[in-house]
Scaffold this active site. Structure first.
Site, PDB file in Angstrom:
ATOM      1  CG  HIS A 251      -4.380   2.486   3.100  1.00 32.74           C
ATOM      2  ND1 HIS A 251      -3.362   2.815   2.241  1.00 32.74           N
ATOM      3  CD2 HIS A 251      -4.786   3.669   3.636  1.00 32.74           C
ATOM      4  CE1 HIS A 251      -3.173   4.134   2.248  1.00 32.74           C
ATOM      5  NE2 HIS A 251      -4.037   4.677   3.088  1.00 32.74           N
TER       6      HIS A 251
ATOM      7  CB  THR B 205      -1.039  -0.034   1.148  1.00 29.89           C
ATOM      8  OG1 THR B 205      -2.041   0.927   0.871  1.00 29.89           O
ATOM      9  CG2 THR B 205      -0.418   0.225   2.518  1.00 29.89           C
TER      10      THR B 205
ATOM     11  CB  CYS C 264      -3.947   6.064   6.184  1.00 31.96           C
ATOM     12  SG  CYS C 264      -5.219   7.019   5.329  1.00 31.96           S
TER      13      CYS C 264
END
Lengths: 160, 197
Positions: A47, A24, A30
């Site tokens: 994620h 990711t 995040c």
């Protein structure tokens, strides 16, 4: 079989097994959580955008958006691959404060705390983490070794 | 939201951005152009990809907007454009700046402030609405990490986002940036009403 590199978008998760990698890109506030079973070599990567789904009225089709729902969803999928909860180990990356100035909502910090809380409730240990700070991070889980590679700006690499 | 409203929104932003690009042209002494803005609903993932690859090095400047139409203006410049802007605005030979120190950060922050200020004051003149810019926030990092965090910090987290975006820069693209404007559907209603009367 050649290893695939499987991308995970914002607010998504995916589960795969050896020899594939899960990646990711650009985690800021995040949080990325990888969960890995060293015995079956099955791994999942999520994620996470936000900590708590109960604070939002709007429906979402993104199963990995919230820590409180996304992590259990991913573990449920991993169980269908034949993993045992007791064997699972987690690694956590991200939750940075990207912008200068006052951070009113502390989303990064809250994403980290909620993810910790959910994992500990399920009984999964976070064995290593690279969280907080103010840098964006790309996270890659290698299901052959369980190693997580973190990539920063300028191709700086750290393996945890 | 229908096509006429999206057109009106795009045209309003076009006028606002005309003023912003003039401001940037005056500051830099260069000819600055804007593409016709696009207004559309899109998934967050797609929005983040507009500016390029998620790991691209960018400066991202957020300007929260308060007043009658609360929203968020974001300007994003790639690393090359960021350094060139610092050189041009501080009167240094092009190619001098290769990283951002505190002084160059404040130059970039102030550039965003001026661009966003001219954008909203043009819309204010057009509609009679009162809008104000808050203190700009800056990050210099991966595009995906900065833009996504900017949207989350300011509570734009729905699966589909209403986004107005365009490219702003020189014709030869030595300086190239992206402009984003976000607001809520309720605030857009207010904007349309003000445009009609």
């Amino acid at each position: 079989m050649a290893a695939l590199e499987i991308p995970i978008g914002i607010a998504e998760y995916k589960v795969t097994r050896e020899p594939n990698r899960l990646i990711t890109l650009g985690l800021g506030s995040c949080v990325g959580v990888s969960i890995y079973d060293p015995f079956t070599r099955v791994g999942g990567l999520i994620h996470i955008m936000l900590p708590d789904s109960t604070l939002f009225e709007n429906q979402t089709s993104k199963t990995g958006k919230f820590a409180d729902t996304g992590i259990p969803f991913m573990i449920r999928d991993m169980l269908s691959y034949g993993v045992k909860i007791n064997n699972l180990e987690a690694k956590m990356v991200g939750g940075a404060q990207m912008f200068d100035g006052v951070d009113h909502f502390k989303i990064g910090q809250r994403n980290i705390e909620k993810s910790d809380q959910i994992l500990s409730r399920i009984g999964i240990k976070v064995i290593v983490r690279e969280t907080g700070g103010n840098k964006g991070r790309t996270m890659i889980l290698d299901t052959v070794t369980g190693q997580v590679t973190i990539r920063l700006l300028g191709n700086q690499i750290k393996i945890i | 939201m229908d096509g006429i409203q999206l057109d009106a929104l795009r045209e309003t932003c076009n006028i606002g951005l005309g003023h912003a690009s003039t401001a940037l042209a005056v500051m830099t002494g260069r000819k600055i152009d804007i593409d016709v803005p696009r207004a559309s609903f899109m998934p967050l993932d797609e929005a983040v990809h507009i500016g390029g690859e998620p790991e691209k090095e960018v400066s991202c400047i957020n300007m929260p907007i308060t007043g009658d139409i609360p929203g968020l203006v974001i300007f994003m410049f790639d690393a090359h454009s960021t350094f060139l802007l610092v050189d041009v605005l501080s009167g240094l030979p092009e190619g001098t700046t290769a990283e951002l120190d505190e002084m160059s950060k404040s130059i970039i922050r102030e550039t965003g402030n001026i661009l966003a200020g001219s954008f909203i004051s043009a819309i204010g003149d057009l509609t009679g609405l009162k809008m104000y810019t808050e203190v700009p926030e800056l990050a210099f990092d991966m595009l995906g990490a900065t833009l996504c965090s900017a949207l989350i910090n300011h509570n734009y987290t729905d699966d589909q986002l209403l986004l107005i975006e365009t490219v702003i820069g020189e014709l030869d693209k030595q300086i190239k940036g992206f402009f984003f404007f976000m607001t809520s559907p309720e605030n857009l209603e207010k904007l349309f009403k003000a445009l009609l009367f």
